[in-house]
Each structure stands twice: as C-alpha cells, then as structure tokens.
Design a protein around this motif. Sequence first.
Motif, PDB file in Angstrom:
ATOM      1  N   ASP A   1     109.166  71.062  23.367  1.00  0.00           N
ATOM      2  CA  ASP A   1     110.199  72.088  23.153  1.00  0.00           C
ATOM      3  C   ASP A   1     111.534  71.423  23.472  1.00  0.00           C
ATOM      4  O   ASP A   1     111.905  71.269  24.637  1.00  0.00           O
TER       5      ASP A   1
ATOM      6  N   THR B   1     104.070  74.151  24.561  1.00  0.00           N
ATOM      7  CA  THR B   1     104.495  72.751  24.589  1.00  0.00           C
ATOM      8  C   THR B   1     105.420  72.505  25.778  1.00  0.00           C
ATOM      9  O   THR B   1     106.174  73.380  26.198  1.00  0.00           O
TER      10      THR B   1
ATOM     11  N   ALA C   1     109.988  74.530  19.790  1.00  0.00           N
ATOM     12  CA  ALA C   1     108.701  73.949  19.399  1.00  0.00           C
ATOM     13  C   ALA C   1     108.037  74.807  18.329  1.00  0.00           C
ATOM     14  O   ALA C   1     108.232  76.029  18.276  1.00  0.00           O
ATOM     15  N   THR C   2     107.264  74.158  17.476  1.00  0.00           N
ATOM     16  CA  THR C   2     106.588  74.873  16.391  1.00  0.00           C
ATOM     17  C   THR C   2     105.253  75.459  16.831  1.00  0.00           C
ATOM     18  O   THR C   2     104.578  76.114  16.045  1.00  0.00           O
ATOM     19  N   ARG C   3     104.870  75.213  18.069  1.00  0.00           N
ATOM     20  CA  ARG C   3     103.659  75.840  18.600  1.00  0.00           C
ATOM     21  C   ARG C   3     103.892  76.194  20.052  1.00  0.00           C
ATOM     22  O   ARG C   3     104.753  75.621  20.720  1.00  0.00           O
TER      23      ARG C   3
ATOM     24  N   ARG D   1     105.156  60.015  20.207  1.00  0.00           N
ATOM     25  CA  ARG D   1     104.037  60.952  20.159  1.00  0.00           C
ATOM     26  C   ARG D   1     102.834  60.418  20.944  1.00  0.00           C
ATOM     27  O   ARG D   1     102.212  61.153  21.717  1.00  0.00           O
TER      28      ARG D   1
ATOM     29  N   ASP E   1     106.386  69.726  17.207  1.00  0.00           N
ATOM     30  CA  ASP E   1     105.079  70.310  17.492  1.00  0.00           C
ATOM     31  C   ASP E   1     104.515  69.801  18.812  1.00  0.00           C
ATOM     32  O   ASP E   1     103.474  70.259  19.272  1.00  0.00           O
TER      33      ASP E   1
END
Length: 326
Positions: free
Chosen positions: A79, A51, A46-48, A310, A76
């Motif tokens: 994961d 998650t 994940a980019t943050r 999403r 984002d």
Amino acid sequence: MSSTEVPDSIAAAVVPKVSPVRVAEGERLRSVELPGLTLNVRSLPATRSGTPPALYVHGLGGSSRNWSALMPLLADLVDGEALDLPGFGDSAPPRDGDYSVAGHARAVVRLLDAGGRGPVHLFGNSLGGAVATQVAAARPDLVRTLTLVSPALPEIRVQRTALPTALIAVPGLAALFLRLTRHWTAEQRALGAMSVTYGNPAAVTESELRDAVADLERRLQLPHFWQAMAGSARGIVNAYTLGGQHGLWRRAERVLAPTLLVYGGRDQLVSYRMARRASTAFRDSRLLTLPDAGHVAMMEYPGQVAPSCRDFIGEYEARHAREDDR
C-alpha cells in the motif's frame, strides 16, 4: 533580492500561486499538517486488501512523481505512499529552514509517527536514499525493509559530473547560477538534468519529456525552489563530511532491516563502484546492478527494478508470516 536569498521565515509563509502537481491514474494527493511542516503525500492504494505499507522518498530536485512508474508495478504487493520532501513538489518549505539530511529524515519519521503506518517498506533514491538510511538506523521500529536506488552515501573520489550539484551548495553560487542561466528554457533545463540522471537520455519519450518540462515549469515558479535545492545540496555535502558515529556509512552499518541496493552502471552522480562498499556496509543486503541505468533506475527501468523488489519484499513478508504462525 533573489529567490535563493529569501529569509526562511518569509519563504515558509509564501503560498505559491502555481498549478498543483499532476496525478497519474489511480493516484491520490493529500496534505499532511505537522508542527512546522506541511507535507504533500501521493498515494497509490493497494489493489488487494491486507497489504503492508510502503513509503517512497525522492532525491534532490525531484518529487513524489519520481516513483509514479514503479508504484503501480508493486500496487498488489504494498500500500504505497510517496512524499514530497520539505520544499519540494507540493510540500511547503520547512518553517525552521532545515534542509539537512537529518532534517529531512526527521520529516519522514514525523510523517510515519503521525500516520501510524510504520513499520513500512521504505524506498529511497539519491538524497532520499541517504534520508532513508538515517531513518532506518535511528528508528528500526519504523522499517520493515529498505530499498535504496543510487543512495547518496559519501564517496572519497566524487565523479566530475557530480561536482555541479555540489557547487550549488556553496553560498551564493545558486543565485549566480540562476543569473547565468536566466535565459534557459524549462526544456533546456529538463534536458540538461536528464543528460546527467539517465543512463540513456536518448531513450526518453516525447511524452516523458513533456511531463518533465511541465513539472519544471511549475517548480520554477515556486519562490523557494532554489532555496530548497541549495539548502538540500548543502545538506548532502555536510553529511558527506561528518565522521564518527554521525557519518552516513556508520549509520548504514547500524541498519537492521534487510536492504536491497540498486545501482546503475551509467550513473554519473553516484559511482557504480560504491555498490561493493554498500553491500558490505549494510549487514543484511542484496544487490541489483543495471549496467545501462543511470541515477534514477526506478524511472528509467521500472520493469527491471520491480521484479527484484517483488522478490525481496515477498520473501520478507512470507518469512514473517511463517514466524507469526509459530
């Protein structure tokens, strides 16, 4: 003896001398050793931070690469990990030779239990959709939400274009097909597969075709390739014929997790008309229909699939965050 006739005990012991599967930007590969199984897992971290985990399960003849177009669009949000089912991609064949839907589902459960990643947002396409349905029904504690792209659930009237896949399940026919098509190039085979799985095969780019051909060339070198194909096709056929409590539709009715169903209007393997029945069977479901998509919408139209995923996952996480705050 053809590769489709290699005994399970021998095939499981063979270490193929072929190049590894390719990795897209940001992806990582790891091998997970479990009793009787060696599974290849592709991850896109994940980019943050913070998650929730997700797991992606591919369809018949596919691999974890089938999710490489969608995974970055959700990086984002979740994961993500995608596994190669036993005998596919870079995963070794199962040592017990079990390619049934239940056998694949057990592999998914064992991976999740061993890694302690559950509950996950679980994704499945085609065969992977049937597998994910079985996992969600049997182990609700492992599944947050369920997203199914053209899930292989039983149809009374199977489309004619799906019959060749079913015929591979007949003992001996995979070997016969291999002999009859031994002069086909990997490109011819890849184009043939795309003509059935894509809603608009003409839209496939040269780069996508090159990647598909390269993937198929390496997979055809694997001594267990046709065994995994025939065994898993037989597993789907057998699952279609099961009735009562063990039937896949009964399993679907027992799924507690919120479910997003994705169907393509040009799907030649899973009929578009099954969308309505699936919407009824899964108790908490929503439906995304893509009129121009074929059997692998997450590969063909990832930009249209991702927003629905999403919204779906985001609503689930927001709802549970509110409940945790109470």
